[in-house]
Design an enzyme around this catalytic site. Structure first.
Site, short mmCIF file in Angstrom:
data_model
loop_
_atom_site.label_atom_id
_atom_site.label_comp_id
_atom_site.label_asym_id
_atom_site.label_seq_id
_atom_site.Cartn_x
_atom_site.Cartn_y
_atom_site.Cartn_z
N GLU A 45 0.83 -1.37 -0.07
CA GLU A 45 -0.04 0.01 0.08
C GLU A 45 0.83 1.04 -0.02
OE1 GLU A 45 -3.17 0.67 -0.24
OE2 GLU A 45 -3.53 -1.51 -0.72
N CYS A 201 -11.55 2.94 -14.94
CA CYS A 201 -12.03 4.43 -14.87
C CYS A 201 -10.53 5.19 -14.63
CB CYS A 201 -12.88 4.43 -13.54
SG CYS A 201 -13.84 6.16 -13.38
N CYS A 208 -15.25 3.04 -20.52
CA CYS A 208 -16.60 3.27 -20.08
C CYS A 208 -17.56 2.12 -20.70
CB CYS A 208 -17.48 4.82 -20.47
SG CYS A 208 -16.75 6.06 -19.44
N CYS A 211 -17.21 -0.88 -18.27
CA CYS A 211 -17.48 -0.56 -16.77
C CYS A 211 -18.86 -1.03 -16.38
CB CYS A 211 -17.65 1.17 -16.60
SG CYS A 211 -17.78 1.47 -14.92
N CYS A 217 -23.65 5.89 -14.34
CA CYS A 217 -22.92 6.95 -14.01
C CYS A 217 -23.23 8.21 -14.51
CB CYS A 217 -21.22 6.55 -14.58
SG CYS A 217 -20.32 7.41 -14.49
#
Length: 363
Positions: A45, A201, A208, A211, A217
């Site tokens: 992370e 994204c 898109c 997605c 959206c």
């Protein structure tokens, strides 16, 4: 008029769509997903902050090979940690990683405090979102994340106006993230949110058509995907200048100095830096009398997030030098030590051939 998507999706509907997409298309074979534990998740992370997965993978694998657990990392010297970090950039992350490892060992008995979001977030270099990701990814307990990828997904999904760094906008996004986070499958859900932002994204070229939220959206319905999220108001980057001394001895070694622990390139080793040629010459006269300057190399620009640094490399042959203290060392390009180097310094040193300095061109 075309019906607009709802302002808020039911969380179950959101979770079902996201997890179905993740099961079919998500990333399931990343190295930190294997032998998953708080330490490995934490290191990944931190490395992934502002850095792409493809870049991080080889660094992560080298890091794990040398520091397989938090105790080995805490016991290491900062130089060795920053040496393995060299090239990843944002070196405060590496310094904080080392500091946090020592806090975990000294104050938490070598165990990450994954039972407490507040205690995790209090570790050096770990904020609210990173703490949530570590807890969710390593324990499966419910914790909310809001990294850059998640911000982008939620901002577009709801066409949230304003730069996400503004407190009011960030509060809105945290509320949405809280709304959509489930009580189960937290490992998959948090990874899915990050994967969606990273692979579909995307910032400049959202995909898109693939997605799972294309039909709901708001930004996509308006044809304004690229307008969201709004960029931080830009200021012209100021330019600073520095002269870097490439002082080489008869064996081809180069003098390096360790930077202060805080500030620019904190804790890394760098070439001696000066505001101008006059300051460099004054230092040589005082510390290395009899040194001979070569023609300066062509200046080049190194860009930081908040300013541009114009660097002029100035090669020189040493006469004699006062004793080298613990903050300085002789670096042998043919047998380099394991120390952390500032990125432009690493590039300059790589351009040097032992026993020879070019006098006509820069790197």
């Amino acid at each position: 008029m075309t019906d607009m998507p709802p302002a808020i999706l039911p969380p179950e509907r959101f979770q079902q769509r996201l997890l179905a997409w993740f099961d079919a298309h998500g990333r399931h074979d990343l190295p930190w997903q294997q032998e998953r534990n708080p330490y490995r998740v934490w290191v990944s992370e931190i490395m992934l902050q502002q850095t792409q997965v493809a870049t991080v993978i080889p660094y992560f694998e080298r890091f794990m090979a040398r520091f397989p657990d938090v105790a080995s990392l805490a016991a290491a010297g900062q130089d060795e940690v920053l040496h393995l970090w060299t090239g990843l950039g944002y070196y405060a992350r590496g310094r904080n990683l080392h500091k946090a490892a020592r806090v975990v060992v000294d104050e938490h008995g070598g165990e990450f405090p994954v039972h407490s979001l507040d205690e995790m977030a209090a570790l050096p270099g770990i904020g609210r979102s990173t703490a949530g990701a570590i807890i969710a990814q390593s324990t499966g307990r419910r914790a909310v994340i809001l990294d850059g990828n998640v911000k982008r997904v939620l901002t577009r999904l709801h066409a949230v106006e304003g730069w996400p760094g503004r407190p009011a906008v960030e509060r809105r996004l945290w509320a949405l993230a809280e709304h959509y986070t489930p009580d189960e499958r937290l490992v998959d859900f948090t990874q899915a949110m990050m994967d969606l932002g990273a692979t579909l994204c995307r910032r400049g070229s959202p995909d898109c058509g693939r997605c799972p939220f294309e039909a709901v959206c708001v930004a996509h319905a308006r044809g304004e995907e690229k307008r969201f999220p709004e960029s931080k108001p830009r200021k012209a980057l100021p330019t600073r200048t520095t002269v870097m001394l490439l002082l080489q001895d008869g064996e081809g070694r180069v003098l390096l100095e360790q930077r202060p622990s805080s500030g620019l390139w904190g804790g890394l080793w760098s070439l001696p830096q000066f505001d101008d040629a006059e300051a460099l010459q004054a230092w040589l006269d005082a510390r290395a009398p009899g040194s001979e300057l070569e023609p300066a190399w062509t200046p080049f620009i190194h860009v930081f997030s908040h300013f541009r640094l114009e660097i002029t490399p100035q090669p020189a042959r040493i006469g004699r030098l006062d004793a080298v203290d613990e903050a300085r060392c002789w670096y042998d390009p043919s047998d380099p030590p394991s120390i952390g180097l500032a990125a432009p310094v690493k590039a300059l040193l790589a351009s040097l051939a032992p026993f020879a300095l070019t006098t006509t061109a820069g790197p």
